[in-house]
Every structure is written in C-alpha cells, then in structure tokens.
Write an enzyme that holds these catalytic residues in place. Structure first.
Site, PDB file in Angstrom:
ATOM      1  N   ALA A 125      29.349  51.676  44.184  1.00 47.69           N
ATOM      2  CA  ALA A 125      30.553  51.716  45.031  1.00 47.69           C
ATOM      3  C   ALA A 125      30.853  50.322  45.559  1.00 47.69           C
ATOM      4  O   ALA A 125      30.248  49.879  46.539  1.00 47.69           O
ATOM      5  CB  ALA A 125      30.366  52.709  46.173  1.00 47.69           C
ATOM      6  N   THR A 127      34.554  48.831  45.072  1.00 48.21           N
ATOM      7  CA  THR A 127      35.970  48.735  45.408  1.00 48.21           C
ATOM      8  C   THR A 127      36.336  49.568  46.629  1.00 48.21           C
ATOM      9  O   THR A 127      35.862  50.697  46.792  1.00 48.21           O
ATOM     10  CB  THR A 127      36.824  49.184  44.212  1.00 48.21           C
ATOM     11  OG1 THR A 127      36.484  48.391  43.076  1.00 48.21           O
ATOM     12  CG2 THR A 127      38.309  49.015  44.506  1.00 48.21           C
ATOM     13  N   GLU A 128      37.194  48.999  47.465  1.00 48.78           N
ATOM     14  CA  GLU A 128      37.710  49.700  48.643  1.00 48.78           C
ATOM     15  C   GLU A 128      39.230  49.726  48.577  1.00 48.78           C
ATOM     16  O   GLU A 128      39.845  48.983  47.791  1.00 48.78           O
ATOM     17  CB  GLU A 128      37.250  48.985  49.917  1.00 48.78           C
ATOM     18  CG  GLU A 128      35.750  48.981  50.088  1.00 48.78           C
ATOM     19  CD  GLU A 128      35.284  48.336  51.381  1.00 48.78           C
ATOM     20  OE1 GLU A 128      34.071  48.262  51.594  1.00 48.78           O
ATOM     21  OE2 GLU A 128      36.158  47.904  52.189  1.00 48.78           O
ATOM     22  N   TYR A 236      24.779  38.113  45.530  1.00 48.44           N
ATOM     23  CA  TYR A 236      24.073  37.400  44.471  1.00 48.44           C
ATOM     24  C   TYR A 236      23.438  38.379  43.483  1.00 48.44           C
ATOM     25  O   TYR A 236      23.382  38.109  42.278  1.00 48.44           O
ATOM     26  CB  TYR A 236      23.035  36.469  45.091  1.00 48.44           C
ATOM     27  CG  TYR A 236      23.658  35.499  46.067  1.00 48.44           C
ATOM     28  CD1 TYR A 236      24.347  34.378  45.617  1.00 48.44           C
ATOM     29  CD2 TYR A 236      23.611  35.739  47.439  1.00 48.44           C
ATOM     30  CE1 TYR A 236      24.954  33.502  46.498  1.00 48.44           C
ATOM     31  CE2 TYR A 236      24.213  34.870  48.330  1.00 48.44           C
ATOM     32  CZ  TYR A 236      24.886  33.760  47.859  1.00 48.44           C
ATOM     33  OH  TYR A 236      25.501  32.900  48.744  1.00 48.44           O
ATOM     34  N   PRO A 243      27.120  40.261  34.188  1.00 47.57           N
ATOM     35  CA  PRO A 243      27.250  39.925  32.765  1.00 47.57           C
ATOM     36  C   PRO A 243      26.961  41.090  31.816  1.00 47.57           C
ATOM     37  O   PRO A 243      27.671  41.276  30.821  1.00 47.57           O
ATOM     38  CB  PRO A 243      26.241  38.786  32.593  1.00 47.57           C
ATOM     39  CG  PRO A 243      26.239  38.105  33.915  1.00 47.57           C
ATOM     40  CD  PRO A 243      26.353  39.225  34.913  1.00 47.57           C
ATOM     41  N   GLU A 245      27.352  44.274  32.422  1.00 46.02           N
ATOM     42  CA  GLU A 245      28.482  45.204  32.533  1.00 46.02           C
ATOM     43  C   GLU A 245      29.672  44.698  31.730  1.00 46.02           C
ATOM     44  O   GLU A 245      30.310  45.458  30.984  1.00 46.02           O
ATOM     45  CB  GLU A 245      28.877  45.375  34.000  1.00 46.02           C
ATOM     46  CG  GLU A 245      30.097  46.257  34.192  1.00 46.02           C
ATOM     47  CD  GLU A 245      30.499  46.418  35.647  1.00 46.02           C
ATOM     48  OE1 GLU A 245      31.506  47.104  35.909  1.00 46.02           O
ATOM     49  OE2 GLU A 245      29.812  45.856  36.528  1.00 46.02           O
ATOM     50  N   ARG A 246      29.970  43.414  31.860  1.00 47.59           N
ATOM     51  CA  ARG A 246      31.125  42.856  31.158  1.00 47.59           C
ATOM     52  C   ARG A 246      30.896  42.823  29.657  1.00 47.59           C
ATOM     53  O   ARG A 246      31.824  43.048  28.869  1.00 47.59           O
ATOM     54  CB  ARG A 246      31.423  41.467  31.725  1.00 47.59           C
ATOM     55  CG  ARG A 246      31.996  41.549  33.129  1.00 47.59           C
ATOM     56  CD  ARG A 246      32.020  40.229  33.879  1.00 47.59           C
ATOM     57  NE  ARG A 246      32.638  40.434  35.183  1.00 47.59           N
ATOM     58  CZ  ARG A 246      32.578  39.568  36.192  1.00 47.59           C
ATOM     59  NH1 ARG A 246      31.920  38.426  36.031  1.00 47.59           N
ATOM     60  NH2 ARG A 246      33.165  39.833  37.343  1.00 47.59           N
ATOM     61  N   ARG A 271      51.626  58.323   5.339  1.00 46.48           N
ATOM     62  CA  ARG A 271      52.978  58.541   5.866  1.00 46.48           C
ATOM     63  C   ARG A 271      53.995  57.802   4.999  1.00 46.48           C
ATOM     64  O   ARG A 271      53.848  56.609   4.715  1.00 46.48           O
ATOM     65  CB  ARG A 271      53.049  58.029   7.307  1.00 46.48           C
ATOM     66  CG  ARG A 271      54.420  58.070   7.950  1.00 46.48           C
ATOM     67  CD  ARG A 271      54.831  59.475   8.300  1.00 46.48           C
ATOM     68  NE  ARG A 271      56.045  59.470   9.121  1.00 46.48           N
ATOM     69  CZ  ARG A 271      56.746  60.551   9.404  1.00 46.48           C
ATOM     70  NH1 ARG A 271      56.342  61.742   8.954  1.00 46.48           N
ATOM     71  NH2 ARG A 271      57.824  60.487  10.153  1.00 46.48           N
TER      72      ARG A 271
END
Length: 382
Positions: A125, A127-128, A236, A243, A245-246, A271
């Site tokens: 958690a 973001t706010e 920190y 990194p 996560e990204r 098609r």
C-alpha cells in the site's frame, strides 16, 4: 529469433504454468471477471503447482531459486494467457523480495511458509488519494506507542486489496517536515487487525478480475515486531526493490503484446476485403513488419537485462529503461492490432479488445513513463 537465455529447468516451469492456466484459470475467467476478483483457492493451487515461492528459501517451504528467469517465465505465460488469473507477479516479483531482503528470522518463520503455499496473499500500500508518483507526499502516519505503532490514513489503487492477508504499508513515522526521505517506514498490517478496513472494490476499465481496492487504517495498533526493515528507512527499502517490479512489468508487457500480435497476424491472413486477405495490403504488411521487428528488439533487451539480473548487475537505470520502453511499445503494438481488426477489435469477445484496456495501466503503475524518463535523465547528470 530463438531466445537462448532460458535453461531446460526454466522451460519446465513454463509448461507447468501453461498447464495450470489451462486447467485452473481458463474455466473460471468469466466468473472471476464478473466477481471482480480471483478465488483465493487459485493461489493455493498455484502454490501446489510450484508457481509461488520458488524464490523463497527451502527451509520455509519455497524452492530456494534466486534466479529472476523463473519469475520471468511465470510473468510471460500469465501475460500470454491474457485472461483472469491470480496475481502471481505481485506476490513473486514485488512483495516476496521485500521479505527476503528485509524480514528478520522471526518474521520469516511467521510469514514465509504461507507465502510459498499461496495461503497468505500479499499486497503493498503506497498510493494515496493525494500521493501517487510523489511518494514524499504520503500522509498515512504511524506513531510509536509502547510496543506498538498506531497507524492512521487511507490508501487507494491497491492491487489484491480485497484478497490480501498481509499488507506492507508505507507510512510516515517521522513527523519532522525536514526529514525528507528519512521519514517513512514499512509496517506489515495483518488481516483482522482492529481498525483495518477494506473500502470500495474499485471499478476499473481493464484487469477486471484483479481486486483493486481502497484501504483504511483507523488507529490500527500494529505491533512493533511487524516493522519491516529499519524505522525511517522505508523510502530506501522501496528504491532497492522497485527494479524487480519494473523489470516484471516490462517482461509482461512484451509477452502480452507478442501474443496479441501473433493472433492478429493470423486474423489478417484469414480476414478478406476486396477479394484478398487484408494482411496482403502494403500498409498492413508494413505495420506488421514494424511490430515484429520491434518486439524482437524488445525481447533481446529484456533477455540482456535478465542476464544482468542473474549476475547481480541489473541497475535501477536498466529497470527504468526497460519498463518505460517495453510498456510504451506494448501500448503501440496493441493499438495497431485493434486497428487491424477493424470493428471486431472493439468487441470484448476478441482478446485484442480486452488487451487494449488491460495493458493501458502498464505505463502508469510501478512508476509512470514520465517518472522513468526523469530517473534516466537524472542519471545522466541533468
């Protein structure tokens, strides 16, 4: 172009992931999308299949494999699946590293076995309502009171916000306005703690089966033994873990875009318009050629970054470059695939339509494209 970075044991995990998705997820996609969340049981089944906790030490029930290529395999297959599935990348790539790097021995014994089995679902958690990319704007605070912290505040856009059992909460523990980045800590809030409330399950335009929620902390008494890492070092700690996560986001973005491209390639062969397949029109051929080339280039860069990660040399700069480029490319590729499908590309019965809305968040979460470019620019000394 054949990818050579993966060993036979990685490809075995790939087969396991495909079998799991076909057996446990494909039959439940519509139900989970309608419910707005995946059944908790799916996490346990993923644990049974060895898709969770492979990076957790064996003594705590994990696989003991400190090799991000295993993470990448799971991310790629779940992205290629493109349907409703448990959020294993959030667990494996984002949250488990926090506990691996920061948890003390008592915390590891208490929490890690459940992470490995899938019985303990994790969330973070940050973001706010008034603080997104600017983490320094976080208002949620925790005051020390004897052997506890008293936690107050609200968070939003929290992935696994409904299903989660442990939530790593980024909060302000130093009230001094001049403390800057030395004002934050990470507290682990457990399901059932008094004052911890789940708010709305948020109604998103994409990723419909992912339970994203608001969380509220109303004077929650969190034991000091639930402090993750060091007090006032939370910022920190976050920077150290971002990194991976990204990197995970970039890997998933390209794998998902590759799957949509492949389906689109088959579609334009089948098609017909004006008496011939629409893929034979020069403009469409050029568009497909560009997508194929760019996806190959992106995969080559991803593999280079994965190899750097195996050697412990993946930098925050590498991860930022990977994240923004791969997610922006995925957005362009999927948009072009919608165009090639014509009106059918706007219909939810086609994977490309769902991919269009599902993938849009990738240039935002984990650090926006603009933040990534700013980090890169600062690394240049600008």
């Amino acid at each position: 172009m054949k990818r050579t970075i993966f060993e036979p044991e990685h490809e075995q995990l790939r087969e396991t992931a495909r079998e799991f998705l076909a057996r446990e997820c494909a039959p439940n996609v519509e139900k989970w999308m309608e419910n707005g969340q995946v059944d908790r049981e799916a996490y346990v089944k993923a644990g049974d299949a060895g898709l969770l906790g492979f990076n957790i030490p064996e003594e705590f029930g994990g696989g003991g494999a400190d090799d991000f290529r295993f993470n990448a395999i799971v991310v790629e297959e779940f992205a290629r699946f493109g349907g409703a599935a448990p959020g294993l990348s959030l667990q494996n790539d984002v949250l488990v590293p926090y506990f691996l790097h920061l948890a003390n021995e008592e915390q590891r014994k208490r929490w890690m076995p459940g992470m490995a089995t899938g019985e303990t679902i994790l969330a973070v958690a940050m973001t706010e309502p008034g603080a997104g990319s600017d983490l320094a704007g976080i208002k949620t605070s925790a005051k020390r009171d004897g052997d506890d912290y008293i936690l107050s505040g609200s968070k939003t856009f929290i992935s696994a916000g409904i299903n989660s059992d442990l939530v790593v909460v980024v909060c302000r523990t130093n009230p001094d306005p001049s403390a800057g980045h030395k004002a934050f800590s990470l507290l682990v809030v457990e399901r059932g703690m008094e004052g911890f409330e789940r708010g709305r399950k948020l109604d998103k335009m994409g990723l419909r089966a992912q339970d994203t929620a608001e969380l509220h902390f109303n004077d929650v008494r969190v034991p000091a033994e639930n402090l993750l890492g060091e007090e006032n070092k939370g910022f920190y700690h976050l920077m150290h873990n971002l990194p991976s996560e990204r990197m995970s986001i970039g890997v998933g973005a390209i794998a998902g875009a590759r799957a949509v491209y492949e389906e689109t390639l088959q579609y334009v062969k089948d098609r017909k318009a004006f008496g011939k397949p629409i893929g034979t029109f020069q403009h469409n051929r050029f568009t497909l050629a560009e997508m194929s080339t760019e996806l190959d280039i992106a995969e080559t860069y991803i593999d280079r970054c994965l190899q750097a990660g195996v050697g412990g040399d993946l930098s925050a700069l590498d991860a930022a470059q990977n994240k923004w480029w791969c997610t922006e490319l995925a957005k362009r590729v999927i948009d072009s695939c919608v165009q090639l499908h014509g009106g059918y590309g706007y219909m939810n019965e086609y994977r490309v339509a769902r991919a269009y809305t599902d993938s849009r968040i990738q240039t935002i979460f984990g650090g926006t494209t603009e933040i990534m470019k700013d980090l890169i620019g600062r690394d240049m000394g600008l």
